[in-house]
Design a protein around this motif. Structure first.
Motif, short mmCIF file in Angstrom:
data_model
loop_
_atom_site.label_atom_id
_atom_site.label_comp_id
_atom_site.label_asym_id
_atom_site.label_seq_id
_atom_site.Cartn_x
_atom_site.Cartn_y
_atom_site.Cartn_z
N ALA A 23 -45.96 46.40 134.95
CA ALA A 23 -45.30 47.65 134.57
C ALA A 23 -43.90 47.40 134.00
N ILE A 79 -38.12 48.96 136.80
CA ILE A 79 -39.11 49.73 136.03
C ILE A 79 -38.54 51.10 135.68
N SER A 83 -37.83 52.21 131.86
CA SER A 83 -38.60 53.37 131.41
C SER A 83 -37.67 54.47 130.93
#
Length: 95
Positions: A23, A79, A83
């Motif tokens: 991810a 992450i 993101s």
């Protein structure tokens, strides 16, 4: 720590390394493809190539930190950060 607790911590590290590393690598690749001042295909290819390094580094880092909880929190925050950066740098979609 008992053997059962150590086994659970190792399983958590493996899961965080595989899933979280993937991810994180995806989030970094997307962000890099948005911020590089290259043609779209070149920026995406460069982002994907860099993501292999990020994935390997994330897996190594998960096993280098002191606890499985610290690994989980660290990967999760990374992450979330990448993101958010990718979302902020995304071009506007025109209809």
């Amino acid at each position: 720590m008992t053997a059962k607790t150590e086994g659970a911590a190792m399983a958590l590290r493996i899961a965080v390394g595989i899933v979280g590393g993937y991810a994180l690598a995806c989030a970094v690749a997307i962000w890099i493809s948005y911020v590089l001042p290259l043609a779209r295909a070149d920026a995406v290819l460069t982002g994907q190539l860099i993501s292999f390094i990020v994935y390997a580094g994330a897996v190594l880092w998960v096993f280098a930190v002191r606890s499985a909880l610290r690994a989980t929190v660290g990967i999760s925050l990374a992450i979330l950060a990448f993101s958010a950066l990718a979302w902020l740098c995304a071009p506007a979609i025109s209809a």
